[in-house]
Write a protein that holds these residues in place. Structure first.
Motif, short mmCIF file in Angstrom:
data_model
loop_
_atom_site.label_atom_id
_atom_site.label_comp_id
_atom_site.label_asym_id
_atom_site.label_seq_id
_atom_site.Cartn_x
_atom_site.Cartn_y
_atom_site.Cartn_z
N ALA A 133 71.60 -22.59 15.31
CA ALA A 133 71.11 -23.86 14.81
C ALA A 133 72.23 -24.88 14.70
N ALA A 134 73.43 -24.43 14.31
CA ALA A 134 74.57 -25.35 14.28
C ALA A 134 74.92 -25.81 15.68
N ALA A 135 74.80 -24.94 16.67
CA ALA A 135 75.03 -25.35 18.05
C ALA A 135 74.00 -26.37 18.50
N ALA A 136 72.75 -26.25 18.03
CA ALA A 136 71.73 -27.25 18.35
C ALA A 136 72.10 -28.62 17.80
N VAL A 137 72.70 -28.65 16.61
CA VAL A 137 73.17 -29.92 16.07
C VAL A 137 74.28 -30.50 16.94
N ALA A 138 75.19 -29.67 17.40
CA ALA A 138 76.27 -30.14 18.27
C ALA A 138 75.71 -30.68 19.58
N ILE A 139 74.69 -30.03 20.13
CA ILE A 139 74.08 -30.49 21.38
C ILE A 139 73.41 -31.85 21.17
N GLY A 140 72.69 -31.97 20.05
CA GLY A 140 72.04 -33.25 19.77
C GLY A 140 73.03 -34.38 19.55
N ARG A 141 74.12 -34.12 18.87
CA ARG A 141 75.12 -35.17 18.64
C ARG A 141 75.79 -35.58 19.96
N ARG A 142 76.04 -34.64 20.83
CA ARG A 142 76.63 -35.00 22.12
C ARG A 142 75.67 -35.84 22.95
N ALA A 143 74.37 -35.54 22.87
CA ALA A 143 73.39 -36.36 23.58
C ALA A 143 73.33 -37.77 23.03
N LEU A 144 73.51 -37.92 21.72
CA LEU A 144 73.49 -39.24 21.10
C LEU A 144 74.77 -40.02 21.32
N GLY A 145 75.79 -39.38 21.85
CA GLY A 145 77.07 -40.05 22.06
C GLY A 145 78.02 -39.95 20.90
N HIS A 146 77.72 -39.13 19.90
CA HIS A 146 78.60 -38.97 18.74
C HIS A 146 79.54 -37.79 18.96
N ALA A 147 80.64 -37.83 18.25
CA ALA A 147 81.59 -36.72 18.32
C ALA A 147 81.03 -35.51 17.56
N ILE A 148 81.32 -34.33 18.05
CA ILE A 148 80.86 -33.11 17.39
C ILE A 148 81.81 -32.72 16.28
N ARG A 149 83.10 -32.80 16.54
CA ARG A 149 84.08 -32.37 15.55
C ARG A 149 84.17 -33.38 14.42
N ARG A 150 84.24 -32.91 13.21
CA ARG A 150 84.32 -33.74 12.02
C ARG A 150 85.79 -33.89 11.65
N ARG A 151 86.38 -35.02 12.07
CA ARG A 151 87.81 -35.25 11.86
C ARG A 151 88.00 -36.44 10.92
N MET A 152 89.19 -36.49 10.32
CA MET A 152 89.53 -37.58 9.42
C MET A 152 90.06 -38.77 10.21
N ALA A 153 89.56 -39.95 9.91
CA ALA A 153 90.00 -41.14 10.63
C ALA A 153 91.39 -41.54 10.19
N PRO A 154 92.17 -42.22 11.04
CA PRO A 154 93.51 -42.66 10.64
C PRO A 154 93.44 -43.73 9.56
N PRO A 155 94.49 -43.89 8.77
CA PRO A 155 94.47 -44.89 7.68
C PRO A 155 94.42 -46.30 8.24
N PRO A 156 93.74 -47.22 7.57
CA PRO A 156 93.67 -48.61 8.05
C PRO A 156 95.02 -49.31 7.88
N HIS A 157 95.15 -50.46 8.54
CA HIS A 157 96.40 -51.19 8.49
C HIS A 157 96.54 -52.03 7.24
N HIS A 158 95.45 -52.16 6.46
CA HIS A 158 95.54 -52.85 5.17
C HIS A 158 94.48 -52.27 4.26
N ARG A 159 94.42 -52.73 3.00
CA ARG A 159 93.55 -52.13 2.00
C ARG A 159 92.09 -52.54 2.14
N SER A 160 91.79 -53.61 2.84
CA SER A 160 90.41 -54.07 2.96
C SER A 160 89.67 -53.18 3.97
N ASP A 161 88.39 -53.49 4.16
CA ASP A 161 87.56 -52.71 5.05
C ASP A 161 87.48 -53.32 6.44
N GLY A 162 88.51 -54.01 6.87
CA GLY A 162 88.48 -54.62 8.19
C GLY A 162 88.45 -53.60 9.31
#
Length: 535
Positions: free
Chosen positions: A446-475
């Motif tokens: 079932a977890a593999a089915a979620v990975a297949i669906g996310r790849r079809a939608l164009g989303h990444a499968i791996r849950r990774r942390m995004a890099p820090p922003p260049h300033h404190r705002s949400d830009g």
């Protein structure tokens, strides 16, 4: 990591085939059908022999010469159907020869690699290691010589255009030498063998009466056959035709077939006898227009259902447009044992339940893996993992794909094929534990089915942390709070740091809440709280 191909919509089928049983046939009807099938079958065998003798030197002139040679013994239309079927059978054998050639080359390359390594050397995830013992090394060296000889023979046949075809099937021909194991006597085997070598099929022709001049079926179900020239004395209708006593009626797509016949559009027919049940069947086939191809983004607008194919079940999970799983996973079981008809019925019933659930959810697409286990079935790649090779061979990838396309075309649901790389591994690594709770136990399929669906939608499968922003705002956008896979307890709620969050909070305020100031699970939340208290 190898490059991952993008998802794509699989085009729908361009032809259909329906089958019905010919009932209420008299003894004379069956005798005429047997005579026609045996006579045309002998002509088809001779034509196949001539086609195989031509090899790569075959051209349109030789095709026309073969057809002219068959016409006096049958008719021009029967000759055309026989030569076309012969050419298709030769082309199929040629494709099988190419697949066999590639399989031998892959096996030889694997054995050479493992023989070059020291005995007992460990392998990697991509390449196998050395053999376990000197005895196995010696046995594989002998097998390498055998495969090389076989490769030389197959390559010589391929370059010369020589193929080996058995009319009636190689499996049935081999059963002749093992009648005790098959449970049939010689007379029963002979009947099945002769029946399999008959030829009773005719191609349709647009503009002709009822779409076929050779095997003609009226909208009322009356079946008539154009008899070959040597069998004209058996005719019971004008113009050398024989009308069967029984009628034909198609339950599936019957209205569509009747409309085509009434408009004189091409319909191909095939009459065959089931020797085991002693029943006559009629198969009608015709071409259909390809269903309209909707854009991929429009098909994914209501979400998608990711389906993971396994040896005994289909694991499915519905995802929204953002790649989030909705509801609970579904499991559709089937048992791939018994006869081919039983296995096909099991796959069809599982797909029927899947499509009914998809229609109730309102989705427009189903995402499946673009699987091809051609190179993974050989024992040279997986060595002693016999059960794993049997598991791969038992997965109905080709049959399930064909059935899914034809059934989805009827329901208006699209099929999206995705690259199968790392779906099971990343699904188990990043989605198995987060989707498992006290009231729901999620399997890795079932977890593999979620990975297949996310790849079809164009989303990444791996849950990774995004890099820090260049300033404190949400830009730079919202920053995720997902941790690395090495962080302990990364899928649990983070504990609140000791002390108040700000100076305005009283002591012990919000002790039951999780830490809202944390940016990740790496342990910097406590340091951040101590820094705020020191200001």
């Amino acid at each position: 990591m190898r490059p991952i191909a993008g998802p794509y919509l699989v085009p729908g089928p361009t032809g259909v085939a329906v089958r019905t049983r010919l009932k209420h046939l008299t003894a004379q009807d069956e005798k005429v059908l047997r005579l026609v099938g045996a006579h045309l079958g002998s002509l088809a065998s001779a034509d196949l022999k001539a086609r195989c003798a031509d090899g790569l030197d075959h051209d349109s002139a030789r095709w026309a010469a073969r057809k002219r040679a068959l016409t006096p013994e049958s008719s021009s239309r029967w000759a055309g159907s026989i030569t076309k079927a012969t050419h298709d059978q030769w082309a199929l054998a040629r494709r099988g020869q190419v697949a066999h050639l590639r399989s031998l080359q892959a096996g030889i390359a694997t054995i050479r690699h493992r023989l070059s390594l020291p005995v007992g050397a460990k392998g990697t995830k991509k390449k196998p290691g050395g053999y376990r013992s000197r005895q196995e090394w010696h046995a594989k060296s002998r097998r390498l010589a055998s495969l090389q000889d076989r490769l030389a023979t197959v390559r010589a046949d391929f370059e010369a255009g020589l193929v080996r075809v058995v009319r009636g099937g190689k499996h049935l021909a081999r059963n002749r030498h093992h009648l005790d194991a098959t449970g049939v006597d010689r007379s029963q085997w002979r009947e099945r063998w002769e029946t399999a070598r008959w030829f009773l099929q005719a191609d349709g022709e647009s503009g002709k009466r009822f779409g076929n001049e050779t095997i003609r079926i009226t909208p009322d179900g009356e079946v008539s056959i154009k008899l070959p020239a040597p069998l004209k004395e058996w005719a019971n209708a004008p113009n050398g035709r024989y009308v069967l006593s029984g009628t034909a009626a198609f339950a599936h797509r019957g209205q569509e077939w009747a409309e085509r016949v009434a408009e004189n559009r091409a319909v191909a027919y095939r009459v065959h006898l089931d020797a085991e049940r002693r029943r006559w069947y009629l198969t009608a086939s015709w071409q259909i227009a390809a269903p309209p191809q909707v854009p991929l983004r429009a098909a994914l607008a209501p979400g998608v259902i990711g389906v993971d194919t396994n040896a005994d079940h289909l694991a499915a999970w519905r995802l929204d447009t953002h790649g989030n799983p909705i509801g609970d996973p579904r499991r559709f079981d089937y048992q791939l044992s018994g006869s081919a008809t039983h296995r096909d019925a099991q796959v069809r019933h599982a797909l029927t339940r899947l499509l009914r659930w998809a229609q109730s959810c309102g989705v427009r697409a189903i995402a499946v893996e673009d699987l091809d286990f051609t190179d993974s079935k050989s024992r040279e790649k997986h060595g002693r993992r016999k059960r794993f090779r049997q598991l791969i061979s038992g997965m109905p990838t080709g049959k399930l794909r064909a059935r899914l396309l034809s059934m989805c075309a009827e329901t208006g649901i699209g099929v999206i094929a995705v690259d199968p790389a790392y779906t099971s591994r990343w699904g188990a690594q990043h989605w198995h534990k987060p989707l498992t709770g006290r009231k729901r136990r999620t399997s890795r399929h079932a977890a593999a089915a979620v990975a297949i669906g996310r790849r079809a939608l164009g989303h990444a499968i791996r849950r990774r942390m995004a890099p820090p922003p260049h300033h404190r705002s949400d830009g730079a956008g919202h920053r995720t709070i997902q941790a690395e896979s090495r962080s302990p307890g990364r899928e649990e709620d983070r504990p609140r740091a000791s002390g108040p969050r700000t100076r305005s909070d009283g002591a012990g305020h919000g002790r039951n809440a999780v830490d809202q100031n944390a940016q990740d699970r790496s342990g910097r939340s406590a340091e951040h709280a101590q820094l705020m208290l020191s200001l």
